[in-house]
Enzyme design. Structure first.
Site, PDB file in Angstrom:
ATOM      1  N   SER A 126       0.831  -1.209   0.000  1.00 13.73           N
ATOM      2  CA  SER A 126       0.000   0.000   0.000  1.00 13.73           C
ATOM      3  C   SER A 126       0.858   1.249   0.000  1.00 13.73           C
ATOM      4  O   SER A 126       1.948   1.261   0.586  1.00 13.73           O
ATOM      5  CB  SER A 126      -0.881  -0.010   1.264  1.00 13.73           C
ATOM      6  N   TYR A 151      -1.848  -0.769  10.812  1.00 12.22           N
ATOM      7  CA  TYR A 151      -2.126  -1.394   9.496  1.00 12.22           C
ATOM      8  C   TYR A 151      -0.991  -1.050   8.537  1.00 12.22           C
ATOM      9  O   TYR A 151      -0.417  -1.939   7.889  1.00 12.22           O
ATOM     10  CB  TYR A 151      -3.471  -0.885   8.954  1.00 12.22           C
ATOM     11  N   LYS A 155       2.178  -3.480   6.633  1.00 13.67           N
ATOM     12  CA  LYS A 155       2.573  -3.515   5.208  1.00 13.67           C
ATOM     13  C   LYS A 155       4.074  -3.236   5.087  1.00 13.67           C
ATOM     14  O   LYS A 155       4.806  -3.908   4.359  1.00 13.67           O
ATOM     15  CB  LYS A 155       1.787  -2.472   4.401  1.00 13.67           C
TER      16      LYS A 155
HETATM   17  C1  WQD Z   1      -9.563   9.167   1.093  1.00 15.06           C
HETATM   18  C2  WQD Z   1      -9.816  10.659   1.322  1.00 15.06           C
HETATM   19  C3  WQD Z   1     -10.037  11.241   3.630  1.00 15.06           C
HETATM   20  C4  WQD Z   1     -13.824   9.048   4.232  1.00 15.06           C
HETATM   21  C5  WQD Z   1      -6.638   4.246   3.155  1.00 15.06           C
HETATM   22  C6  WQD Z   1      -5.456   3.378   3.502  1.00 15.06           C
HETATM   23  C7  WQD Z   1      -4.847   2.806   2.256  1.00 15.06           C
HETATM   24  C8  WQD Z   1      -5.864   2.059   1.423  1.00 15.06           C
HETATM   25  C9  WQD Z   1      -7.132   2.914   1.207  1.00 15.06           C
HETATM   26  C10 WQD Z   1      -6.911   0.389   2.892  1.00 15.06           C
HETATM   27  C11 WQD Z   1      -9.019  11.224   2.493  1.00 15.06           C
HETATM   28  C12 WQD Z   1     -11.349  11.505   2.875  1.00 15.06           C
HETATM   29  C13 WQD Z   1     -12.668   9.585   3.678  1.00 15.06           C
HETATM   30  C14 WQD Z   1     -14.880   9.922   4.629  1.00 15.06           C
HETATM   31  C15 WQD Z   1     -13.577  11.799   3.901  1.00 15.06           C
HETATM   32  N1  WQD Z   1      -6.061   0.752   1.914  1.00 15.06           N
HETATM   33  N2  WQD Z   1     -12.551  10.930   3.519  1.00 15.06           N
HETATM   34  N3  WQD Z   1     -14.704  11.266   4.444  1.00 15.06           N
HETATM   35  O1  WQD Z   1      -7.085   7.174   3.880  1.00 15.06           O
HETATM   36  O2  WQD Z   1      -6.339   7.663   1.484  1.00 15.06           O
HETATM   37  O3  WQD Z   1      -6.218   5.318   2.352  1.00 15.06           O
HETATM   38  O4  WQD Z   1      -7.588   3.443   2.474  1.00 15.06           O
HETATM   39  O5  WQD Z   1      -8.107   0.234   2.738  1.00 15.06           O
HETATM   40  O6  WQD Z   1      -3.790   1.934   2.637  1.00 15.06           O
HETATM   41  O7  WQD Z   1      -4.470   4.195   4.123  1.00 15.06           O
HETATM   42  O8  WQD Z   1      -8.441   6.364   1.882  1.00 15.06           O
HETATM   43  O9  WQD Z   1     -10.835   6.438   1.330  1.00 15.06           O
HETATM   44  O10 WQD Z   1     -10.147   6.481   3.783  1.00 15.06           O
HETATM   45  O11 WQD Z   1      -9.759   8.507   2.346  1.00 15.06           O
HETATM   46  O12 WQD Z   1     -13.458  13.032   3.749  1.00 15.06           O
HETATM   47  O13 WQD Z   1     -15.953   9.498   5.141  1.00 15.06           O
HETATM   48  O14 WQD Z   1     -11.187  10.855   1.634  1.00 15.06           O
HETATM   49  O15 WQD Z   1      -9.778  12.300   4.564  1.00 15.06           O
HETATM   50  O16 WQD Z   1      -8.641  12.555   2.177  1.00 15.06           O
HETATM   51  P1  WQD Z   1      -6.987   6.751   2.457  1.00 15.06           P
HETATM   52  P2  WQD Z   1      -9.872   6.897   2.369  1.00 15.06           P
END
Ligand code: WQD
Length: 334
Positions: A126, A151, A155
């Site tokens: 990741s 998590y 990785k």
């Molecule tokens: C994306 C953007 C949030 C939810 C994580 C893991 C990565 C991968 C994908 C695990 C960010 C914003 C999110 C919400 C929001 N694998 N957001 N409201 O954090 O980039 O990556 O998940 O599953 O290893 O680190 O992905 O989709 O959580 O967030 O505003 O309800 O959306 O702040 O900017 P992230 P995400």
């Protein structure tokens, strides 16, 4: 008889889409999955899409006897290792469960592969291993570490385990795939992302708001140093990502050692960019409110995709509109 690939966690979101692309690329697919974050029906739906139902073992991949049975009953040519816990927030609450599960599955798998002369290993890593780096676009040569949650650390540690294993065993061929943000679903709408409980990730939350399951989206912060203040990520269509695994497994069969590749599009989209694209493509409303930042989030994350293009011969082809359309098509089927 085609080559046989074992997909651990192959009934999950990325795993099931990879199973489809592997079958269509001519592989025999064997899936081992404990169904802790997926459903048995996914296996049949892979069969509906491709015409071939994968061989399925419901088991804990850390359980040696279960793996022994699989490697005894099938001539496995390569392994793609998806099985692992993946919820960032949950990993903060239950770090020992995450280290135990994610590391044990990997170590048991590597030991069993060694005992059966299986050398090709593709790992689901990741972009989170780049930690709090702000040096975008991320290249594979950049330093990793400084992860913001257990998590991410699992990785990072598994990447190190695999580098050391490949250095010790010249027969081993390891490919580490650093995913950016996988979203969307197969165009059939038969498989897709189905998180347990309240979605952690952005796109499943958007689709549930659009369907009326959730009242509104909380945008985690609009004071980041980005074009509109909201977090920027490299969203990649899950089918493009799955194709990246087909290319990686082919590469592993032709090379030795340990190689790492970013799997992204190289394009960054903000939270509000994605909400707007989703509304325009699907003609549905996605009410949202601005909420406080989420702990551990970085402002901007997107990939330098040169290495996968030039070495794997792989490049993502689906745009954000197709990601939004396919994600919504899947959600409407739920
Ligand atoms: C994306 C953007 C949030 C939810 C994580 C893991 C990565 C991968 C994908 C695990 C960010 C914003 C999110 C919400 C929001 N694998 N957001 N409201 O954090 O980039 O990556 O998940 O599953 O290893 O680190 O992905 O989709 O959580 O967030 O505003 O309800 O959306 O702040 O900017 P992230 P995400």
């Amino acid at each position: 008889m085609g080559r046989t690939v074992l997909l651990t966690g192959g009934a999950g979101f990325i795993g099931s889409h990879t199973a489809v692309q592997m079958i269509e690329a001519g592989y025999e697919v064997v899936i081992a999955d404990d169904l802790s974050n997926s459903e048995r029906s996914v296996v049949e739906r892979i069969g509906e899409i491709t015409g071939t139902i994968p061989i399925f073992y419901e088991c804990d991949v850390a359980h040696k006897a279960s793996l022994e049975q699989i490697f005894r009953e099938h001539k496995i040519d390569g392994v793609v290792h998806f099985a692992g816990f993946k919820a960032v927030g949950e990993s903060v609450e239950k770090p020992l469960a995450y280290y135990r599960n994610n590391l044990d599955t990997t170590l048991t798998l590597l030991e069993t592969m060694g005992e059966h002369g299986v050398h090709d290993f593709v790992f689901s890593s990741s972009a989170t291993v780049y930690g709090m780096s702000e040096d975008v676009p991320f290249t594979e040569e950049q330093p990793t570490g400084g992860c913001t949650n257990p998590y991410g650390w699992t990785k990072y540690m598994i990447e190190q385990i695999l580098r050391d294993a490949a250095a010790a065993d010249p027969a081993l061929s390891v490919v580490l795939l650093r995913y950016f943000n996988p979203i969307g679903a197969h165009e059939s709408g038969l498989i897709g992302e189905k998180p347990n409980g309240i979605p952690n990730n952005l796109m499943p939350y958007i689709t549930q708001v659009a369907q009326g399951i959730r009242e509104q989206l909380s945008v985690f912060g609009n004071d980041y140093p980005t074009h509109d203040g909201t977090g920027v990520r490299d969203y990649i269509h899950v089918v493009d990502l799955a194709d990246g695994h087909v290319a990686a497994l082919r590469y592993a069969a032709e090379h030795k050692g340990c190689e790492v590749f970013n799997l992204g599009t190289g394009n960054g989209y903000s939270v509000l960019d994605l909400v707007e694209a989703f509304r325009e493509v699907n003609h549905v409303d996605v009410p949202y409110e601005i909420a406080p930042r989420r702990a551990g989030d970085i402002a901007t994350c997107y990939a330098d995709t040169q290495k996968a293009e030039s070495v794997l011969g792989w490049k993502a082809s689906r745009g954000v509109e197709e990601m939004c359309r396919d994600a919504w098509n899947w959600q409407k089927n739920q």
